[in-house]
Design an enzyme around this catalytic site. Structure first.
Site, mmCIF file in Angstrom:
data_model
loop_
_atom_site.group_PDB
_atom_site.id
_atom_site.type_symbol
_atom_site.label_atom_id
_atom_site.label_comp_id
_atom_site.label_asym_id
_atom_site.label_seq_id
_atom_site.Cartn_x
_atom_site.Cartn_y
_atom_site.Cartn_z
ATOM 1 N N ASP A 135 0.794 -1.236 0.000
ATOM 2 C CA ASP A 135 0.000 0.000 0.000
ATOM 3 C C ASP A 135 0.823 1.282 0.000
ATOM 4 O O ASP A 135 0.311 2.338 0.314
ATOM 5 C CB ASP A 135 -0.949 -0.015 1.218
ATOM 6 C CG ASP A 135 -2.063 1.010 1.092
ATOM 7 O OD1 ASP A 135 -2.453 1.316 -0.042
ATOM 8 O OD2 ASP A 135 -2.532 1.498 2.125
ATOM 9 N N CYS A 189 -20.497 -11.301 -7.181
ATOM 10 C CA CYS A 189 -21.410 -10.332 -6.578
ATOM 11 C C CYS A 189 -22.858 -10.571 -7.012
ATOM 12 O O CYS A 189 -23.790 -10.267 -6.262
ATOM 13 C CB CYS A 189 -21.009 -8.902 -6.948
ATOM 14 S SG CYS A 189 -19.559 -8.290 -6.063
ATOM 15 N N CYS A 192 -26.497 -8.569 -6.133
ATOM 16 C CA CYS A 192 -26.422 -7.900 -4.833
ATOM 17 C C CYS A 192 -25.960 -6.451 -4.983
ATOM 18 O O CYS A 192 -25.025 -6.157 -5.737
ATOM 19 C CB CYS A 192 -25.459 -8.653 -3.916
ATOM 20 S SG CYS A 192 -25.273 -7.905 -2.271
ATOM 21 N N CYS A 199 -23.837 3.032 1.357
ATOM 22 C CA CYS A 199 -22.979 4.223 1.379
ATOM 23 C C CYS A 199 -23.769 5.471 1.770
ATOM 24 O O CYS A 199 -24.715 5.851 1.077
ATOM 25 C CB CYS A 199 -22.325 4.433 0.013
ATOM 26 S SG CYS A 199 -21.234 5.881 -0.028
#
Length: 345
Positions: A135, A189, A192, A199
Site C-alpha cells: 500500500d 457479486c 447484490c 454508502c
C-alpha cells in the site's frame, strides 16, 4: 532438486505460518485492464485531491513496468476481521466512529514485516531477487489480487473472497523466480447491491466505480481543508474512515478471525468520546495515536472531523467545545467549529 510446484506448495504453507489468510500467484502482466480503468478514473476526476494517483501512471497501470525483471507476483491477504459489529458505534452520536483497520496497530508495519520474513524464506529456499510492497507504492494490489485468485473486486471496488470476506489487508512480493500461477477469480457479486446502498454519501456512481470525492474514507483522511457543506451532515460520527460498504457485504459470513491481536482496537478507540477527542492539542494527539495510521493525518484534520461529528450529534451540551475552537489557528478547524455550533443552536 525441488520442483516449482513443490516450492509453491511450501511457500503457501509458509505464508500460512506467517499468519496470512491466503497466498496466490500471478504474473506482473496479468492485469491488462488496469490502464484503461485508471485512465477513466482519473479523467472523471474521481481521485479528488489525491494528485499522486495521476503520477507514475505507467507503473500504477502496468506492474510489469515497475520491475521488468520480475516474473511472478505473490499476492497475500491478511485478515483484520472485527470481533464485534463495526456499525454499532455509528448509532452512538456522542462517540466517534473509527474505521476498524485503524483502531489498532498500523497495518503497514505489521504486514511489511511478515512480507519481508516470507521473502527472506523464499530467497533462502530458491534464490532469486524479491521486492515487497504494502500500500505504499504504485502497485494495483486489488487487480493483482483478482488476477492471482485471491478474490474479486466487488461492486464497492474492494477485494472480496468467498473464503474470508472483505476484511483483509493486501501485500505483494515481486520476485524474479518463475512460480506456477493460479487461475484468476471470477466475480461472485451477482445482483447484490448491499454495499452500494449502504454508502451514506452515494459515492458509487455505478457498480464497480468509486467517486472518492464523495467517499467518507477519502473525506476524513485524504481531503485537505473544509469538507463541502453538502456532505458534512452525511458524515455522521465517522471521524476516520468508513466501514459501511465493507460491513454490508454478505460474503463476510465467511470472514476469518484476525491473525494478529495487535489489530484489535486499542483501549478507548472502539467508541471514543467526541468531547475528549476535540480537546486534543498537537502533542496529545501525537501521543494518543503513536504507532497508529491515524497519526499521519495530523491533529488539525482529525479535530476537524471530530467537530463535524459534534455538529451531527444533536447534543447542545457540546457547544462549549465548538465555541472554544472557533478561534483555532487552523482555518479548517475554526470553520468546522463555527459550522458545528450552528448545527447545535
Amino acid at each position: 532438486m525441488q520442483s516449482r510446484a513443490d516450492l509453491k506448495n511450501r511457500l503457501v504453507a509458509q505464508a500460512r505460518e506467517e499468519g496470512f489468510a491466503a497466498c496466490r500467484i500471478c504474473r506482473p502482466w496479468d492485469v491488462p485492464e488496469v490502464p484503461a480503468r485508471l485512465d477513466a478514473f482519473l479523467s472523471a476526476g474521481f481521485h479528488g485531491q489525491m494528485g499522486w494517483m495521476a503520477q507514475r501512471t505507467h507503473w500504477r497501470g502496468d506492474p510489469a513496468e515497475l520491475w521488468p525483471e520480475a516474473r511472478s507476483v505473490i499476492m497475500l491477504a491478511e485478515s483484520y476481521s472485527p470481533e464485534t459489529d463495526p456499525m454499532e458505534v455509528v448509532g452512538r452520536p456522542d462517540r466517534g466512529a473509527i474505521s476498524v483497520y485503524a483502531r489498532g496497530k498500523d497495518y503497514h508495519d505489521l504486514v511489511k514485516k511478515r512480507l519481508k520474513r516470507l521473502a527472506r524464506w523464499l530467497i533462502a529456499e530458491a534464490g532469486g531477487e524479491v521486492k515487497v510492497f504494502v500500500d505504499t507504492a504504485p502497485v494495483p494490489e486489488k487487480a493483482l489480487g483478482q488476477a492471482s485468485g485471491l478474490g474479486w473486486q466487488g461492486k464497492h471496488t474492494n477485494l472480496v473472497s468467498q473464503d474470508w470476506g472483505n476484511w483483509a489487508f493486501l501485500g505483494s512480493v515481486f520476485t524474479t523466480l518463475d512460480l506456477p500461477a493460479d487461475p484468476a477469480e471470477t466475480d461472485h457479486c451477482g445482483s447484490c447491491r448491499s454495499c452500494l446502498t449502504a454508502c451514506p454519501t452515494e459515492a458509487f456512481p455505478a457498480p464497480y466505480q468509486l467517486d472518492a470525492r464523495r467517499c467518507i474514507s477519502y473525506l476524513t483522511i485524504e481531503h485537505k481543508g473544509p469538507v463541502d457543506e453538502e456532505l458534512r451532515g452525511k458524515l455522521g460520527n465517522r471521524i476516520y474512515g468508513c466501514d459501511d460498504c465493507l460491513a454490508a457485504c454478505p460474503w463476510n459470513k465467511f470472514a476469518v478471525a484476525a491473525s494478529d491481536i495487535r489489530y484489535a482496537a486499542r483501549e478507548g478507540l472502539d467508541a471514543p468520546r467526541l468531547e475528549e477527542l476535540a480537546r486534543l492539542d498537537d502533542a496529545a494527539f501525537r501521543s494518543k495515536f503513536s504507532g497508529s495510521p491515524i497519526k499521519r493525518i495530523g491533529r488539525d484534520r482529525f479535530v476537524r472531523n471530530v467537530l463535524y461529528a459534534i455538529g451531527n450529534s444533536g447534543d447542545p451540551a457540546l457547544k462549549s467545545i465548538t465555541q472554544s475552537l472557533i478561534g483555532d489557528p487552523d482555518p479548517a478547524v475554526a470553520d468546522a467549529a463555527r459550522w458545528a455550533e450552528q448545527q447545535l443552536s
